[in-house]
Scaffold this motif. Sequence first.
Motif, PDB file in Angstrom:
ATOM      1  N   VAL A  96       0.829  -1.204   0.000  1.00  0.00           N
ATOM      2  CA  VAL A  96       0.000   0.000   0.000  1.00  0.00           C
ATOM      3  C   VAL A  96       0.866   1.258   0.000  1.00  0.00           C
ATOM      4  O   VAL A  96       0.577   2.229  -0.706  1.00  0.00           O
ATOM      5  CB  VAL A  96      -0.947  -0.012   1.219  1.00  0.00           C
ATOM      6  CG1 VAL A  96      -1.618   1.353   1.399  1.00  0.00           C
ATOM      7  CG2 VAL A  96      -2.004  -1.101   1.047  1.00  0.00           C
ATOM      8  N   LYS A  97       1.947   1.242   0.772  1.00  0.00           N
ATOM      9  CA  LYS A  97       2.842   2.397   0.839  1.00  0.00           C
ATOM     10  C   LYS A  97       3.502   2.656  -0.515  1.00  0.00           C
ATOM     11  O   LYS A  97       3.560   3.800  -0.983  1.00  0.00           O
ATOM     12  CB  LYS A  97       3.915   2.158   1.903  1.00  0.00           C
ATOM     13  CG  LYS A  97       4.873   3.318   2.090  1.00  0.00           C
ATOM     14  CD  LYS A  97       5.882   3.015   3.202  1.00  0.00           C
ATOM     15  CE  LYS A  97       6.842   4.176   3.414  1.00  0.00           C
ATOM     16  NZ  LYS A  97       7.826   3.886   4.483  1.00  0.00           N
ATOM     17  N   GLU A  98       4.011   1.600  -1.136  1.00  0.00           N
ATOM     18  CA  GLU A  98       4.632   1.748  -2.461  1.00  0.00           C
ATOM     19  C   GLU A  98       3.613   2.252  -3.481  1.00  0.00           C
ATOM     20  O   GLU A  98       3.917   3.097  -4.320  1.00  0.00           O
ATOM     21  CB  GLU A  98       5.221   0.411  -2.914  1.00  0.00           C
ATOM     22  CG  GLU A  98       6.429  -0.034  -2.118  1.00  0.00           C
ATOM     23  CD  GLU A  98       7.625   0.863  -2.352  1.00  0.00           C
ATOM     24  OE1 GLU A  98       7.942   1.175  -3.512  1.00  0.00           O
ATOM     25  OE2 GLU A  98       8.250   1.279  -1.355  1.00  0.00           O
ATOM     26  N   ALA A  99       2.387   1.710  -3.404  1.00  0.00           N
ATOM     27  CA  ALA A  99       1.334   2.118  -4.334  1.00  0.00           C
ATOM     28  C   ALA A  99       0.990   3.590  -4.153  1.00  0.00           C
ATOM     29  O   ALA A  99       0.818   4.332  -5.129  1.00  0.00           O
ATOM     30  CB  ALA A  99       0.091   1.248  -4.126  1.00  0.00           C
ATOM     31  N   GLN A 100       0.901   4.030  -2.896  1.00  0.00           N
ATOM     32  CA  GLN A 100       0.559   5.428  -2.631  1.00  0.00           C
ATOM     33  C   GLN A 100       1.610   6.364  -3.213  1.00  0.00           C
ATOM     34  O   GLN A 100       1.277   7.417  -3.770  1.00  0.00           O
ATOM     35  CB  GLN A 100       0.431   5.656  -1.122  1.00  0.00           C
ATOM     36  CG  GLN A 100       0.011   7.069  -0.754  1.00  0.00           C
ATOM     37  CD  GLN A 100      -0.378   7.194   0.711  1.00  0.00           C
ATOM     38  OE1 GLN A 100      -1.533   7.074   1.067  1.00  0.00           O
ATOM     39  NE2 GLN A 100       0.600   7.444   1.567  1.00  0.00           N
ATOM     40  N   ILE A 118      -1.219   5.051  -6.954  1.00  0.00           N
ATOM     41  CA  ILE A 118      -2.078   3.905  -7.262  1.00  0.00           C
ATOM     42  C   ILE A 118      -3.045   3.650  -6.110  1.00  0.00           C
ATOM     43  O   ILE A 118      -2.647   3.594  -4.947  1.00  0.00           O
ATOM     44  CB  ILE A 118      -1.230   2.643  -7.506  1.00  0.00           C
ATOM     45  CG1 ILE A 118      -0.374   2.831  -8.763  1.00  0.00           C
ATOM     46  CG2 ILE A 118      -2.113   1.408  -7.649  1.00  0.00           C
ATOM     47  CD1 ILE A 118       0.620   1.718  -8.994  1.00  0.00           C
ATOM     48  N   VAL A 119      -4.320   3.510  -6.441  1.00  0.00           N
ATOM     49  CA  VAL A 119      -5.338   3.158  -5.453  1.00  0.00           C
ATOM     50  C   VAL A 119      -5.315   1.651  -5.239  1.00  0.00           C
ATOM     51  O   VAL A 119      -5.178   0.880  -6.198  1.00  0.00           O
ATOM     52  CB  VAL A 119      -6.733   3.598  -5.943  1.00  0.00           C
ATOM     53  CG1 VAL A 119      -7.826   3.068  -5.020  1.00  0.00           C
ATOM     54  CG2 VAL A 119      -6.809   5.118  -6.030  1.00  0.00           C
ATOM     55  N   VAL A 120      -5.460   1.216  -3.996  1.00  0.00           N
ATOM     56  CA  VAL A 120      -5.471  -0.211  -3.680  1.00  0.00           C
ATOM     57  C   VAL A 120      -6.844  -0.598  -3.129  1.00  0.00           C
ATOM     58  O   VAL A 120      -7.284  -0.061  -2.110  1.00  0.00           O
ATOM     59  CB  VAL A 120      -4.377  -0.574  -2.650  1.00  0.00           C
ATOM     60  CG1 VAL A 120      -4.419  -2.072  -2.347  1.00  0.00           C
ATOM     61  CG2 VAL A 120      -3.001  -0.167  -3.165  1.00  0.00           C
ATOM     62  N   ILE A 121      -7.516  -1.499  -3.820  1.00  0.00           N
ATOM     63  CA  ILE A 121      -8.766  -2.067  -3.323  1.00  0.00           C
ATOM     64  C   ILE A 121      -8.396  -3.311  -2.521  1.00  0.00           C
ATOM     65  O   ILE A 121      -7.882  -4.282  -3.063  1.00  0.00           O
ATOM     66  CB  ILE A 121      -9.719  -2.426  -4.469  1.00  0.00           C
ATOM     67  CG1 ILE A 121     -10.087  -1.166  -5.259  1.00  0.00           C
ATOM     68  CG2 ILE A 121     -10.981  -3.098  -3.926  1.00  0.00           C
ATOM     69  CD1 ILE A 121     -10.990  -1.434  -6.451  1.00  0.00           C
ATOM     70  N   VAL A 122      -8.627  -3.253  -1.221  1.00  0.00           N
ATOM     71  CA  VAL A 122      -8.247  -4.336  -0.318  1.00  0.00           C
ATOM     72  C   VAL A 122      -9.454  -5.234  -0.081  1.00  0.00           C
ATOM     73  O   VAL A 122     -10.482  -4.789   0.431  1.00  0.00           O
ATOM     74  CB  VAL A 122      -7.738  -3.769   1.023  1.00  0.00           C
ATOM     75  CG1 VAL A 122      -7.381  -4.896   1.986  1.00  0.00           C
ATOM     76  CG2 VAL A 122      -6.524  -2.864   0.791  1.00  0.00           C
ATOM     77  N   THR A 123      -9.327  -6.506  -0.477  1.00  0.00           N
ATOM     78  CA  THR A 123     -10.423  -7.468  -0.351  1.00  0.00           C
ATOM     79  C   THR A 123     -10.007  -8.614   0.561  1.00  0.00           C
ATOM     80  O   THR A 123      -9.309  -9.535   0.132  1.00  0.00           O
ATOM     81  CB  THR A 123     -10.802  -8.036  -1.740  1.00  0.00           C
ATOM     82  OG1 THR A 123     -11.036  -6.963  -2.647  1.00  0.00           O
ATOM     83  CG2 THR A 123     -12.046  -8.905  -1.646  1.00  0.00           C
ATOM     84  N   PRO A 124     -10.402  -8.580   1.839  1.00  0.00           N
ATOM     85  CA  PRO A 124     -10.096  -9.705   2.724  1.00  0.00           C
ATOM     86  C   PRO A 124     -10.837 -10.967   2.273  1.00  0.00           C
ATOM     87  O   PRO A 124     -12.009 -10.903   1.902  1.00  0.00           O
ATOM     88  CB  PRO A 124     -10.599  -9.221   4.095  1.00  0.00           C
ATOM     89  CG  PRO A 124     -10.607  -7.726   3.981  1.00  0.00           C
ATOM     90  CD  PRO A 124     -11.000  -7.453   2.566  1.00  0.00           C
ATOM     91  N   GLY A 125     -10.151 -12.092   2.311  1.00  0.00           N
ATOM     92  CA  GLY A 125     -10.747 -13.352   1.869  1.00  0.00           C
ATOM     93  C   GLY A 125     -11.284 -14.157   3.034  1.00  0.00           C
ATOM     94  O   GLY A 125     -10.535 -14.885   3.688  1.00  0.00           O
TER      95      GLY A 125
END
Length: 235
Positions: free
Chosen positions: A34-38, A42-49
């Motif tokens: 997430v830090k690298e993406a920010q 880049i937006v990160v959609i976080v989907t817990p499984g």
Amino acid sequence: NTARIFLVYGDAGLGYFGTTEVRKNLLDKLEYFVKEAQQQGIVVIVTPGVHNYFEVEPNKKFYQQILQRLASYKNIIYDIQNEPDLEAQHIPSRRETIVGWCNSIAEFVKQNDPGRHLVTIGFSGLDLMVNGETELFNIDIASFHLGTPSAYLLQQRVVTLRDTLEKRGFQDMPIAIEEIGLCSKDFNEEVRAQKFKELYETAKKLDVPIFIWWCLRDIPFDPNAIDGDRINVEP
């Protein structure tokens, strides 16, 4: 400009993160990503499984750790589950439990996220939203997935969903076509590219603000068994 990633639910002994060596440091890996993406915009959609809809309280503890770890990042959208409506359709006896889980977890995330991020649910189709089973006041984005090259079906779904949102008093809620997946086994690359273009143009005409190609990466097993893109398995 967007990446959608999954987190695997582990066991309580490891803080709900991982039952193998690969997963033990998942929270650290998540924050690094997430830090690298920010930094790259880049937006990160976080989907817990999560796989057991009868475990509401343990699932909340799992989510709480994610919410706390990512609180300071601005490039997050939480997608609380991937296609829960499919299980509800295939196993009708679980439908009420699954709907209750979705509503409960969405409410929990909205009330307990110190970062006040946007929330969605990655539905396969429209059923749970159109039927009024999903409580929309804890959702910021109405999402659905599409695994067909039919631009007609895409348009039909968007029009139906917009009509539903308006009738339920959420006419300003944005729509996300969160997965567009066309299997590389079914189309050669030239045909596939053309079909993606047609779908994109349709979404653009419908003024859909979020439209995500499904590009699978880093899959540690046969990629041809997955409905998505042909990929090489790399370290």
